[in-house]
Design an enzyme around this catalytic site. Structure first.
Site, PDB file in Angstrom:
ATOM      1  N   TYR A   1       0.424  -1.680  -0.050  1.00 19.83           N
ATOM      2  CA  TYR A   1      -0.100  -0.158  -0.255  1.00 19.83           C
ATOM      3  C   TYR A   1       0.827   1.192   0.259  1.00 19.83           C
ATOM      4  CZ  TYR A   1      -4.093   2.973   1.488  1.00 19.83           C
ATOM      5  OH  TYR A   1      -4.856   3.952   1.878  1.00 19.83           O
TER       6      TYR A   1
ATOM      7  N   LYS B   1       0.974   4.159  -2.876  1.00 15.30           N
ATOM      8  CA  LYS B   1       0.962   5.803  -2.810  1.00 15.30           C
ATOM      9  C   LYS B   1       2.252   6.628  -2.735  1.00 15.30           C
ATOM     10  CE  LYS B   1      -3.805   4.455  -1.746  1.00 15.30           C
ATOM     11  NZ  LYS B   1      -4.747   5.172  -2.177  1.00 15.30           N
TER      12      LYS B   1
HETATM   13  N1  LIG Z   1     -10.019   5.280   4.884  1.00 15.56           N
HETATM   14  C1  LIG Z   1      -9.164   5.712   4.840  1.00 15.56           C
HETATM   15  O1  LIG Z   1      -8.131   5.463   6.104  1.00 15.56           O
HETATM   16  C2  LIG Z   1      -8.023   6.078   4.151  1.00 15.56           C
HETATM   17  C3  LIG Z   1      -6.616   7.294   4.345  1.00 15.56           C
HETATM   18  C4  LIG Z   1      -5.538   7.429   3.331  1.00 15.56           C
HETATM   19  C5  LIG Z   1      -6.197   6.840   2.253  1.00 15.56           C
HETATM   20  N2  LIG Z   1      -7.499   6.113   1.882  1.00 15.56           N
HETATM   21  C6  LIG Z   1      -7.528   6.263   0.370  1.00 15.56           C
HETATM   22  O2  LIG Z   1      -8.611   7.122   0.083  1.00 15.56           O
HETATM   23  C7  LIG Z   1      -9.374   5.946  -1.482  1.00 15.56           C
HETATM   24  C8  LIG Z   1     -10.634   5.933  -0.279  1.00 15.56           C
HETATM   25  O3  LIG Z   1     -10.410   4.851   0.252  1.00 15.56           O
HETATM   26  P1  LIG Z   1     -11.799   4.711   1.043  1.00 15.56           P
HETATM   27  O4  LIG Z   1     -11.397   3.687   3.071  1.00 15.56           O
HETATM   28  O5  LIG Z   1     -13.443   4.798   0.742  1.00 15.56           O
HETATM   29  O6  LIG Z   1     -12.129   2.699   0.522  1.00 15.56           O
HETATM   30  P2  LIG Z   1     -13.335   1.642   0.872  1.00 15.56           P
HETATM   31  O7  LIG Z   1     -12.917   0.726   0.899  1.00 15.56           O
HETATM   32  O8  LIG Z   1     -14.448   2.529   1.611  1.00 15.56           O
HETATM   33  O9  LIG Z   1     -13.807   2.623  -0.955  1.00 15.56           O
HETATM   34  C9  LIG Z   1     -13.096   2.123  -1.565  1.00 15.56           C
HETATM   35  C10 LIG Z   1     -14.697   2.366  -2.995  1.00 15.56           C
HETATM   36  O10 LIG Z   1     -13.730   1.800  -3.796  1.00 15.56           O
HETATM   37  C11 LIG Z   1     -13.876   0.682  -5.049  1.00 15.56           C
HETATM   38  N3  LIG Z   1     -13.151   0.405  -4.999  1.00 15.56           N
HETATM   39  C12 LIG Z   1     -11.830  -0.913  -5.881  1.00 15.56           C
HETATM   40  N4  LIG Z   1     -11.898  -1.338  -6.291  1.00 15.56           N
HETATM   41  C13 LIG Z   1     -12.078  -0.712  -7.441  1.00 15.56           C
HETATM   42  C14 LIG Z   1     -11.321  -1.134  -8.683  1.00 15.56           C
HETATM   43  N5  LIG Z   1     -10.916  -1.700  -9.247  1.00 15.56           N
HETATM   44  N6  LIG Z   1     -12.501  -0.139  -9.296  1.00 15.56           N
HETATM   45  C15 LIG Z   1     -13.270   1.025  -8.793  1.00 15.56           C
HETATM   46  N7  LIG Z   1     -13.652   0.772  -8.181  1.00 15.56           N
HETATM   47  C16 LIG Z   1     -12.595   0.029  -7.364  1.00 15.56           C
HETATM   48  C17 LIG Z   1     -14.470   0.208  -3.755  1.00 15.56           C
HETATM   49  O11 LIG Z   1     -15.705  -0.338  -4.630  1.00 15.56           O
HETATM   50  C18 LIG Z   1     -15.387   1.063  -2.870  1.00 15.56           C
HETATM   51  O12 LIG Z   1     -16.623   1.890  -3.162  1.00 15.56           O
HETATM   52  C19 LIG Z   1      -8.188   4.833  -1.153  1.00 15.56           C
HETATM   53  O13 LIG Z   1      -7.638   4.919  -2.592  1.00 15.56           O
HETATM   54  C20 LIG Z   1      -7.837   5.008   0.494  1.00 15.56           C
HETATM   55  O14 LIG Z   1      -6.268   4.342  -0.313  1.00 15.56           O
HETATM   56  C21 LIG Z   1      -8.270   5.762   2.867  1.00 15.56           C
END
Ligand SMILES: NC(=O)c1ccc[n+]([C@@H]2O[C@H](COP(=O)([O-])OP(=O)(O)OC[C@H]3O[C@@H](n4cnc5c(N)ncnc54)[C@H](O)[C@@H]3O)[C@@H](O)[C@H]2O)c1
Length: 247
Positions: free
Chosen positions: A155, A159
């Site tokens: 990851y 990133k």
């Molecule tokens: N939640 C956190 O604390 C956090 C922190 C830093 C970064 N992020 C980043 O923010 C973004 C969203 O995270 P989140 O927490 O909302 O995650 P989540 O798992 O709740 O949502 C992710 C979404 O991406 C979709 N997805 C996954 N693989 C896919 C693909 N191949 N094609 C199209 N869609 C796809 C999923 O179906 C889901 O709807 C991600 O990039 C994650 O790495 C999240």
């Protein structure tokens, strides 16, 4: 607060979590939010929520790892709407594990969705944005891509790659008035972080100067600013939304 009337904004992974909050905020501020995600039912629910609030959204089933289908969908979107104002590369996954035990497939899958997915969608949108000579691309990275984390080498690499990719593409696209920035969220309450054990979350909270996890809207609010004309002299940057975790 922001005026995105008549703007067309694509959000990958926009059916839930941070992506949904971003799509919903753009729609509340007048944009047509175009949600790309994996599952039709989940997309339909997300689009309905936005519609029911009197705002505009449409959904497409798309796997960001599939470059051919991504190209075809972006072409369809451009044909239907005549322009694309912003792309938010938000789709992302985790497959955590210590490096010694990490399966090659878990390494590859995370790189494919988080990094190659960002490449696929950015390349697909570039032919339209460079021609129209405007646009904003926001790549959702993570603080883990800056500071690393035991058990998340795949990851973190994906990133960190997104952040470096952002800077290079920002330099390529700047002459055509297309801005490219990254956002590095810290620990945000979503289904992705729900999987974490309570003691891990409590330990993280202790390390965060604001002493709490963030909410998806904290990330969406920064997207509104960065995609707006208020940010028209900002490109190639990574901005953290992390309660002060990294300073
Ligand atoms: N939640 C956190 O604390 C956090 C922190 C830093 C970064 N992020 C980043 O923010 C973004 C969203 O995270 P989140 O927490 O909302 O995650 P989540 O798992 O709740 O949502 C992710 C979404 O991406 C979709 N997805 C996954 N693989 C896919 C693909 N191949 N094609 C199209 N869609 C796809 C999923 O179906 C889901 O709807 C991600 O990039 C994650 O790495 C999240």
């Amino acid at each position: 607060m922001f005026n995105f009337e008549d703007k067309v904004v694509i959000v990958t992974g926009g059916a839930r979590g941070i992506g949904f909050a971003i799509a919903n905020s753009f729609a509340k501020n007048g944009a047509t939010a175009i949600i790309l995600d994996l599952n039709q039912d989940v997309i339909d629910d997300a689009v309905k929520k936005i519609d029911d609030a009197g705002n505009k959204a449409v959904g497409f089933v798309a796997d960001v790892t599939n470059s051919e289908s991504v190209k075809a969908i972006f072409k369809d979107i451009f044909k239907q709407f005549g322009k694309i104002d912003a792309l938010i590369n938000n789709a992302g996954i985790t497959k955590d594990g210590l490096l010694m035990k990490m399966k090659e497939s878990d390494w590859q899958m995370v790189i494919d969705v988080n990094l190659k997915g960002t490449f696929n969608c950015t390349q697909a949108v570039s032919r339209f944005m460079l021609k129209q000579r405007f646009g904003s691309i926001l790549n959702i990275a993570s603080v883990i891509g800056i500071m690393g984390n035991a058990g998340q080498s795949n990851y973190a690499a994906s990133k960190g790659g997104v952040i470096a990719f952002t800077k290079s593409v920002a330099k390529e696209f700047a002459p055509r008035n297309v801005r490219v920035n990254s956002i590095a969220p810290g620990f945000i309450q979503t289904e992705m972080t729900e999987k974490l054990p309570k003691e891990v979350v409590d330990n993280y909270a202790k390390a965060i100067p604001l002493s709490r996890m963030g909410v998806a809207e904290d990330v969406a609010d920064l997207c509104m600013f960065l995609a707006s004309q208020k940010a028209n002299y900002i490109t190639g940057q990574t901005i953290n939304v992390d309660g002060g975790l990294i300073m």
